[in-house]
Design a protein around this motif. Structure first.
Motif, PDB file in Angstrom:
ATOM      1  N   PRO A 182      34.322  27.238  50.233  1.00  0.00           N
ATOM      2  CA  PRO A 182      34.018  26.978  48.817  1.00  0.00           C
ATOM      3  C   PRO A 182      35.213  26.320  48.108  1.00  0.00           C
ATOM      4  O   PRO A 182      36.380  26.625  48.409  1.00  0.00           O
ATOM      5  CB  PRO A 182      33.761  28.363  48.236  1.00  0.00           C
ATOM      6  CG  PRO A 182      33.479  29.231  49.402  1.00  0.00           C
ATOM      7  CD  PRO A 182      34.195  28.636  50.575  1.00  0.00           C
ATOM      8  N   PRO A 183      34.913  25.415  47.174  1.00  0.00           N
ATOM      9  CA  PRO A 183      35.992  24.694  46.489  1.00  0.00           C
ATOM     10  C   PRO A 183      36.974  25.601  45.744  1.00  0.00           C
ATOM     11  O   PRO A 183      38.182  25.334  45.738  1.00  0.00           O
ATOM     12  CB  PRO A 183      35.263  23.788  45.514  1.00  0.00           C
ATOM     13  CG  PRO A 183      33.860  23.710  45.994  1.00  0.00           C
ATOM     14  CD  PRO A 183      33.608  24.944  46.787  1.00  0.00           C
ATOM     15  N   LYS A 184      36.483  26.669  45.131  1.00  0.00           N
ATOM     16  CA  LYS A 184      37.394  27.562  44.397  1.00  0.00           C
ATOM     17  C   LYS A 184      38.336  28.287  45.344  1.00  0.00           C
ATOM     18  O   LYS A 184      39.513  28.462  45.038  1.00  0.00           O
ATOM     19  CB  LYS A 184      36.609  28.569  43.556  1.00  0.00           C
ATOM     20  CG  LYS A 184      35.981  27.950  42.332  1.00  0.00           C
ATOM     21  CD  LYS A 184      35.401  28.996  41.434  1.00  0.00           C
ATOM     22  CE  LYS A 184      34.847  28.321  40.195  1.00  0.00           C
ATOM     23  NZ  LYS A 184      34.546  29.264  39.154  1.00  0.00           N
ATOM     24  N   LEU A 185      37.845  28.693  46.489  1.00  0.00           N
ATOM     25  CA  LEU A 185      38.693  29.360  47.474  1.00  0.00           C
ATOM     26  C   LEU A 185      39.726  28.387  48.032  1.00  0.00           C
ATOM     27  O   LEU A 185      40.904  28.739  48.201  1.00  0.00           O
ATOM     28  CB  LEU A 185      37.836  29.922  48.613  1.00  0.00           C
ATOM     29  CG  LEU A 185      38.587  30.636  49.732  1.00  0.00           C
ATOM     30  CD1 LEU A 185      39.345  31.839  49.184  1.00  0.00           C
ATOM     31  CD2 LEU A 185      37.635  31.056  50.816  1.00  0.00           C
ATOM     32  N   LYS A 186      39.302  27.160  48.281  1.00  0.00           N
ATOM     33  CA  LYS A 186      40.223  26.145  48.783  1.00  0.00           C
ATOM     34  C   LYS A 186      41.338  25.878  47.775  1.00  0.00           C
ATOM     35  O   LYS A 186      42.506  25.780  48.137  1.00  0.00           O
ATOM     36  CB  LYS A 186      39.437  24.864  49.057  1.00  0.00           C
ATOM     37  CG  LYS A 186      40.149  23.850  49.868  1.00  0.00           C
ATOM     38  CD  LYS A 186      39.202  22.701  50.204  1.00  0.00           C
ATOM     39  CE  LYS A 186      39.802  21.759  51.171  1.00  0.00           C
ATOM     40  NZ  LYS A 186      38.896  20.670  51.536  1.00  0.00           N
ATOM     41  N   THR A 187      40.988  25.781  46.498  1.00  0.00           N
ATOM     42  CA  THR A 187      41.975  25.560  45.446  1.00  0.00           C
ATOM     43  C   THR A 187      42.922  26.743  45.337  1.00  0.00           C
ATOM     44  O   THR A 187      44.141  26.567  45.211  1.00  0.00           O
ATOM     45  CB  THR A 187      41.271  25.317  44.093  1.00  0.00           C
ATOM     46  OG1 THR A 187      40.385  24.206  44.240  1.00  0.00           O
ATOM     47  CG2 THR A 187      42.262  25.024  42.997  1.00  0.00           C
ATOM     48  N   ALA A 188      42.386  27.952  45.404  1.00  0.00           N
ATOM     49  CA  ALA A 188      43.225  29.153  45.319  1.00  0.00           C
ATOM     50  C   ALA A 188      44.198  29.223  46.490  1.00  0.00           C
ATOM     51  O   ALA A 188      45.385  29.515  46.306  1.00  0.00           O
ATOM     52  CB  ALA A 188      42.345  30.401  45.275  1.00  0.00           C
ATOM     53  N   LEU A 189      43.721  28.935  47.697  1.00  0.00           N
ATOM     54  CA  LEU A 189      44.603  28.960  48.866  1.00  0.00           C
ATOM     55  C   LEU A 189      45.684  27.888  48.755  1.00  0.00           C
ATOM     56  O   LEU A 189      46.842  28.135  49.112  1.00  0.00           O
ATOM     57  CB  LEU A 189      43.797  28.747  50.141  1.00  0.00           C
ATOM     58  CG  LEU A 189      42.949  29.934  50.588  1.00  0.00           C
ATOM     59  CD1 LEU A 189      42.099  29.553  51.791  1.00  0.00           C
ATOM     60  CD2 LEU A 189      43.820  31.124  50.915  1.00  0.00           C
ATOM     61  N   PHE A 190      45.327  26.713  48.248  1.00  0.00           N
ATOM     62  CA  PHE A 190      46.316  25.647  48.059  1.00  0.00           C
ATOM     63  C   PHE A 190      47.429  26.111  47.130  1.00  0.00           C
ATOM     64  O   PHE A 190      48.609  25.929  47.422  1.00  0.00           O
ATOM     65  CB  PHE A 190      45.638  24.392  47.500  1.00  0.00           C
ATOM     66  CG  PHE A 190      46.631  23.348  47.069  1.00  0.00           C
ATOM     67  CD1 PHE A 190      47.242  22.543  48.006  1.00  0.00           C
ATOM     68  CD2 PHE A 190      46.960  23.184  45.735  1.00  0.00           C
ATOM     69  CE1 PHE A 190      48.165  21.581  47.615  1.00  0.00           C
ATOM     70  CE2 PHE A 190      47.881  22.238  45.335  1.00  0.00           C
ATOM     71  CZ  PHE A 190      48.483  21.430  46.273  1.00  0.00           C
ATOM     72  N   TRP A 191      47.063  26.726  45.997  1.00  0.00           N
ATOM     73  CA  TRP A 191      48.073  27.178  45.037  1.00  0.00           C
ATOM     74  C   TRP A 191      48.915  28.321  45.580  1.00  0.00           C
ATOM     75  O   TRP A 191      50.117  28.396  45.330  1.00  0.00           O
ATOM     76  CB  TRP A 191      47.432  27.559  43.704  1.00  0.00           C
ATOM     77  CG  TRP A 191      47.102  26.332  42.915  1.00  0.00           C
ATOM     78  CD1 TRP A 191      45.870  25.823  42.653  1.00  0.00           C
ATOM     79  CD2 TRP A 191      48.042  25.437  42.310  1.00  0.00           C
ATOM     80  NE1 TRP A 191      45.980  24.675  41.933  1.00  0.00           N
ATOM     81  CE2 TRP A 191      47.302  24.416  41.704  1.00  0.00           C
ATOM     82  CE3 TRP A 191      49.424  25.397  42.243  1.00  0.00           C
ATOM     83  CZ2 TRP A 191      47.915  23.364  41.019  1.00  0.00           C
ATOM     84  CZ3 TRP A 191      50.032  24.351  41.563  1.00  0.00           C
ATOM     85  CH2 TRP A 191      49.284  23.351  40.966  1.00  0.00           C
ATOM     86  N   ILE A 192      48.312  29.205  46.348  1.00  0.00           N
ATOM     87  CA  ILE A 192      49.071  30.305  46.953  1.00  0.00           C
ATOM     88  C   ILE A 192      50.112  29.748  47.924  1.00  0.00           C
ATOM     89  O   ILE A 192      51.273  30.159  47.906  1.00  0.00           O
ATOM     90  CB  ILE A 192      48.117  31.302  47.653  1.00  0.00           C
ATOM     91  CG1 ILE A 192      47.327  32.078  46.603  1.00  0.00           C
ATOM     92  CG2 ILE A 192      48.885  32.247  48.566  1.00  0.00           C
ATOM     93  CD1 ILE A 192      46.205  32.914  47.176  1.00  0.00           C
TER      94      ILE A 192
END
Length: 55
Positions: free
Chosen positions: A2-12
């Motif tokens: 999911p795009p939100k999970l991908k974005t969250a992992l990128f920021w982490i």
């Protein structure tokens, strides 16, 4: 993924990298050098492989 999970992992990962560089710049530089050596070695190996194929 999911795009939100991908974005969250990128920021982490980005925040962790900044933290690692700030807290231990020498170790971070050593890691970058080691990764660069691996990349250069891989491309060199590919070059030798294709050069040997052409012979």
């Amino acid at each position: 993924m999911p795009p939100k999970l991908k974005t969250a992992l990128f920021w982490i990962v980005a925040i962790f990298l900044v933290y690692a560089i700030i807290t231990s710049p020498d170790r971070a530089a050593d890691l970058v050098r080691a990764l660069w050596d691996i990349i250069v070695s891989a491309f060199s190996s590919f070059g030798r492989f294709f050069a040997n194929l052409a012979e």
